[in-house]
Each structure stands twice: as structure tokens, then as C-alpha cells.
Design a protein around this motif. Structure first.
Motif, mmCIF file in Angstrom:
data_model
loop_
_atom_site.group_PDB
_atom_site.id
_atom_site.type_symbol
_atom_site.label_atom_id
_atom_site.label_comp_id
_atom_site.label_asym_id
_atom_site.label_seq_id
_atom_site.Cartn_x
_atom_site.Cartn_y
_atom_site.Cartn_z
ATOM 1 N N ARG A 159 0.835 -1.206 0.000
ATOM 2 C CA ARG A 159 0.000 0.000 0.000
ATOM 3 C C ARG A 159 0.870 1.255 0.000
ATOM 4 N N CYS A 160 1.907 1.275 0.802
ATOM 5 C CA CYS A 160 2.781 2.454 0.841
ATOM 6 C C CYS A 160 3.423 2.705 -0.518
ATOM 7 N N GLY A 161 3.846 1.652 -1.187
ATOM 8 C CA GLY A 161 4.415 1.811 -2.521
ATOM 9 C C GLY A 161 3.417 2.411 -3.491
ATOM 10 N N ALA A 162 2.178 1.941 -3.418
ATOM 11 C CA ALA A 162 1.134 2.475 -4.291
ATOM 12 C C ALA A 162 0.806 3.919 -3.954
ATOM 13 N N TYR A 163 0.816 4.246 -2.666
ATOM 14 C CA TYR A 163 0.500 5.618 -2.252
ATOM 15 C C TYR A 163 1.608 6.576 -2.690
ATOM 16 N N ALA A 164 2.847 6.111 -2.637
ATOM 17 C CA ALA A 164 3.956 6.939 -3.108
ATOM 18 C C ALA A 164 3.820 7.214 -4.603
ATOM 19 N N GLN A 165 3.482 6.194 -5.366
ATOM 20 C CA GLN A 165 3.306 6.372 -6.806
ATOM 21 C C GLN A 165 2.138 7.298 -7.122
ATOM 22 N N ALA A 166 1.130 7.303 -6.255
ATOM 23 C CA ALA A 166 -0.050 8.144 -6.478
ATOM 24 C C ALA A 166 0.213 9.614 -6.191
ATOM 25 N N GLY A 167 1.321 9.929 -5.520
ATOM 26 C CA GLY A 167 1.663 11.321 -5.287
ATOM 27 C C GLY A 167 1.916 11.718 -3.852
ATOM 28 N N ALA A 168 1.887 10.756 -2.917
ATOM 29 C CA ALA A 168 2.205 11.086 -1.525
ATOM 30 C C ALA A 168 3.687 11.441 -1.415
ATOM 31 N N ASP A 169 3.983 12.557 -0.754
ATOM 32 C CA ASP A 169 5.380 12.967 -0.576
ATOM 33 C C ASP A 169 6.090 12.109 0.454
ATOM 34 N N VAL A 170 5.345 11.649 1.438
ATOM 35 C CA VAL A 170 5.863 10.833 2.531
ATOM 36 C C VAL A 170 4.813 9.770 2.820
ATOM 37 N N VAL A 171 5.263 8.572 3.227
ATOM 38 C CA VAL A 171 4.326 7.519 3.600
ATOM 39 C C VAL A 171 4.613 7.063 5.028
ATOM 40 N N ASP B 101 5.138 -3.228 14.786
ATOM 41 C CA ASP B 101 5.171 -4.023 16.020
ATOM 42 C C ASP B 101 6.564 -4.338 16.544
ATOM 43 N N THR B 102 7.555 -4.399 15.674
ATOM 44 C CA THR B 102 8.871 -4.904 16.068
ATOM 45 C C THR B 102 9.981 -4.032 15.496
ATOM 46 N N VAL B 103 11.155 -4.154 16.086
ATOM 47 C CA VAL B 103 12.319 -3.460 15.546
ATOM 48 C C VAL B 103 12.623 -3.956 14.140
ATOM 49 N N GLU B 104 12.398 -5.239 13.898
ATOM 50 C CA GLU B 104 12.643 -5.800 12.566
ATOM 51 C C GLU B 104 11.745 -5.140 11.525
ATOM 52 N N GLN B 105 10.482 -4.924 11.870
ATOM 53 C CA GLN B 105 9.588 -4.245 10.943
ATOM 54 C C GLN B 105 10.005 -2.794 10.742
ATOM 55 N N LEU B 106 10.396 -2.131 11.831
ATOM 56 C CA LEU B 106 10.862 -0.751 11.724
ATOM 57 C C LEU B 106 12.051 -0.636 10.777
ATOM 58 N N ARG B 107 12.959 -1.593 10.870
ATOM 59 C CA ARG B 107 14.154 -1.556 10.028
ATOM 60 C C ARG B 107 13.816 -1.906 8.580
ATOM 61 N N ALA B 108 12.912 -2.848 8.386
ATOM 62 C CA ALA B 108 12.624 -3.345 7.040
ATOM 63 C C ALA B 108 11.800 -2.362 6.210
ATOM 64 N N GLU C 243 13.680 0.178 3.978
ATOM 65 C CA GLU C 243 14.451 -0.560 2.978
ATOM 66 C C GLU C 243 13.544 -1.087 1.876
ATOM 67 N N ARG C 244 12.385 -1.588 2.245
ATOM 68 C CA ARG C 244 11.471 -2.186 1.273
ATOM 69 C C ARG C 244 10.749 -1.130 0.433
ATOM 70 N N ILE C 245 10.396 -0.023 1.040
ATOM 71 C CA ILE C 245 9.541 0.945 0.359
ATOM 72 C C ILE C 245 10.348 1.931 -0.490
ATOM 73 N N GLY C 246 11.520 2.349 0.005
ATOM 74 C CA GLY C 246 12.377 3.228 -0.781
ATOM 75 C C GLY C 246 11.774 4.578 -1.094
ATOM 76 N N HIS C 247 11.026 5.143 -0.136
ATOM 77 C CA HIS C 247 10.374 6.434 -0.300
ATOM 78 C C HIS C 247 10.428 7.122 1.062
ATOM 79 N N GLU D 145 19.005 6.432 11.368
ATOM 80 C CA GLU D 145 19.911 5.421 10.836
ATOM 81 C C GLU D 145 19.160 4.336 10.082
ATOM 82 N N MET D 146 17.916 4.069 10.477
ATOM 83 C CA MET D 146 17.094 3.086 9.768
ATOM 84 C C MET D 146 16.549 3.616 8.450
ATOM 85 N N GLY D 147 16.587 4.951 8.275
ATOM 86 C CA GLY D 147 16.152 5.518 7.008
ATOM 87 C C GLY D 147 14.893 6.351 7.055
#
Length: 295
Positions: free
Chosen positions: A174-186, A192-199, A202-206, A228-230
Motif C-alpha cells: 500500500r505504501c508503494g502504491a500511495y507513493a506512486q499516487a503522489g504522496a510525498d511521505v508515507v 510491532d517490532t524493531v525488525e519491521q521498523l528496520r525493514a 528498505e522495502r519501500i524506498g520512499h 539510521e534506519m532511514g
């Protein structure tokens, strides 16, 4: 565009460009806005949950409406030079309702808004019982918001609550689609977890916002760690309200139980003189004398 005439949105975009992460404390009134600006923050945030608590005495459960949030945004934007991001929930209806909300918030002097893909009326992202609109409907709302803003620098932040109902992968998509639709930030709420926060970055690239809520679902990390996580923005929606509530509760209990406030309690408080100085009382005396002749 020179600094003195830069729009609120361009000021916020400049902050995003020149700092690793933009830290934004949440606030709900003018005094808090003046305080965080005096402390040194360069941007801040108004959450509709904090408006619900402070204005209505209700939790973030879909009680606030457009008028509540626009009124509060207008008040706060008048008393600070910081670029302000305003949480407008779902936009208070469909894409056309969202356009009206975005227009009124921009006219109030804000730098940007964020809105989410929940079905209206919405709920806080850290409590149960949320329902989402379709990805396609949210994309239409993002496009509607982009089309109605007067200043192309006005920042649009799109939030998804899909993690709780559809899972992490769906939230990323959904975040990828929202970025393509024109959202400046997603923004994926209630990670829930530090792993999700870190990922997520990296996955969305926006550019991404992240939310630090005391007692919420997301692990509580520092702004430096999140940078540091981006992440490009971090908000603390109700931290100052929680701190103030605790102090007021303890003072109220002591007044009720003893009929006074102890020296120890008062030593940890501000007082009339200090508050008057903070609010610029002396400068008002000077203006009064200038314009009325009264010393």
C-alpha cells in the motif's frame, strides 16, 4: 525563494533536505507550540487524537470533526513560525470531503497534512477495531489532495493502517502504491517490532514518517536510531500531553488532600512571574505605553 517569504511547505521540505530526520513533537495548543519552538524544535505536529483529548475529553475514537481540527490548526499556526503538520484523520469523508479539508488546513497556514486509509470514522492506530478502505479509494484520495493544494510544496503524508488487518506485506505494498499516487511521505502506523521498523524504509524506498507513542505498539527508539534506519520524520504525538497530565494529576491530588502545594512540589513548577515573562508581558507594557501613554 528567500527565507522570510518561504511558504510553510517549502520550509518543511528544506528541513527534510538538510537534516537526517525531522523531529516533530505533538502539541494541541498555542502554549505548547511556543514552548517547543523556544526549546529549539524547527517543526511540530498536531494530532487529531490530541485534539480529541484536549478539546472534547474523548479518546481518539472518531469523535473529532473537520471543524475541531481546522480551528485548532488555525490557532496554532498563528502563534508559531514553525512549519506544522496536521493530522486530518481520514479527511472527514470521501475524496471530495478530503479536498475541502486539505484546502482549509492549507489556508490555516500549515505546512502539510497526513491522512489514513481507514473507513470513516477512524480510530487510533494503536487500538483495536479498525476497518480500511480499498487501496484504490485511498489512491484516489491522494490524487484529490494533490490536485487541490495551492502550493505544490504543501506536504502530503499518506498513512496506512493495513499492518493490523492485512499484514506487513500488504502495508508495504500500500505504501508503494500511495507513493506512486503522489504522496510525498508515507507512514505505516503501529509497527510491532524493531525488525519491521528496520525493514519498512528498505522495502519501500520512499520518504517515511514514524510514530513514537508511549504505551503504544511500536518499539520506542530514539530519533538518531530511526534516522539510521532511514526514516525522514519522527513524531511524538502525545508525549508532552502525557507529561503535563501526570504533573497536573499529582498537583491536583496534593491540593485536594492537603489544601496546599508543598515547597517541593512548587520547586518543580513554573510560576506566575516566570509564565508572564515567557509570554512576553513586559513587551506588552512597552506597547501599551507607546500607544496609550500609560506607564
Amino acid at each position: 525563494m528567500t527565507e522570510h517569504c518561504a511558504s510553510p511547505g517549502s520550509k518543511l521540505r528544506q528541513l527534510m533536505a538538510e537534516t537526517p530526520i525531522v523531529p516533530m513533537p505533538g502539541l494541541h495548543d498555542c502554549l505548547m507550540a511556543m514552548l517547543v519552538e523556544r526549546v529549539g524544535f524547527r517543526a511540530a505536529f498536531v494530532g487529531d487524537g490530541a485534539v480529541s483529548v484536549s478539546r472534547l475529553g474523548k479518546p481518539d475514537f472518531g469523535y473529532v470533526d473537520r471543524g475541531d481540527v481546522v480551528d485548532r490548526a488555525r490557532e496554532i499556526c498563528r502563534c508559531t513560525s514553525m512549519p506544522m503538520v496536521i493530522d486530518i484523520g481520514t479527511g472527514y469523508g470521501n475524496a471530495l470531503n478530503l479536498q475541502r479539508t486539505v484546502s482549509e488546513i492549507e489556508l490555516a497556514g500549515a505546512a502539510g497534512v497526513f491522512f489514513e486509509d481507514q473507513l470513516s470514522p477512524k480510530k487510533c492506530g494503536h487500538i483495536r477495531g479498525r476497518t480500511l478502505i480499498s487501496r484504490e479509494e485511498m489512491i484516489g484520495k491522494i490524487q484529490a489532495a494533490a490536485d487541490c493544494r495551492r502550493d505544490s510544496d504543501f506536504v502530503l503524508i499518506a498513512r496506512t493502517d493495513a499492518l493490523a488487518t492485512e499484514g506487513f506485506e500488504a502495508a508495504v505494498e500500500r505504501c508503494g502504491a500511495y507513493a506512486q499516487a503522489g504522496a510525498d511521505v508515507v507512514f505505516i502506523d503501529a509497527l510491532d517490532t524493531v525488525e519491521q521498523l528496520r525493514a519498512a524504509p528498505e522495502r519501500i524506498g520512499h520518504p517515511m514518517m514514524v510514530n513514537m507513542l508511549e504505551g503504544g505498539r511500536t518499539p520506542y527508539l530514539s530519533a538518531n536510531m530511526l534516522a539510521e534506519m532511514g526514516y525522514q520524520m519522527v513524531i511524538w504525538p502525545e508525549s508532552l500531553m502525557y507529561a503535563g497530565f501526570s504533573a497536573m494529576q499529582h498537583a491536583a491530588e496534593e491540593l485536594f488532600q492537603t489544601g496546599t502545594l508543598s515547597d517541593q512540589r512548587r520547586a518543580g513548577m513554573t510560576d506566575f512571574t516566570s509564565m508572564s515573562e515567557f509570554l512576553g508581558l513586559e513587551s506588552l507594557y512597552e506597547l501599551e505605553q507607546k500607544y496609550t501613554g500609560r506607564a
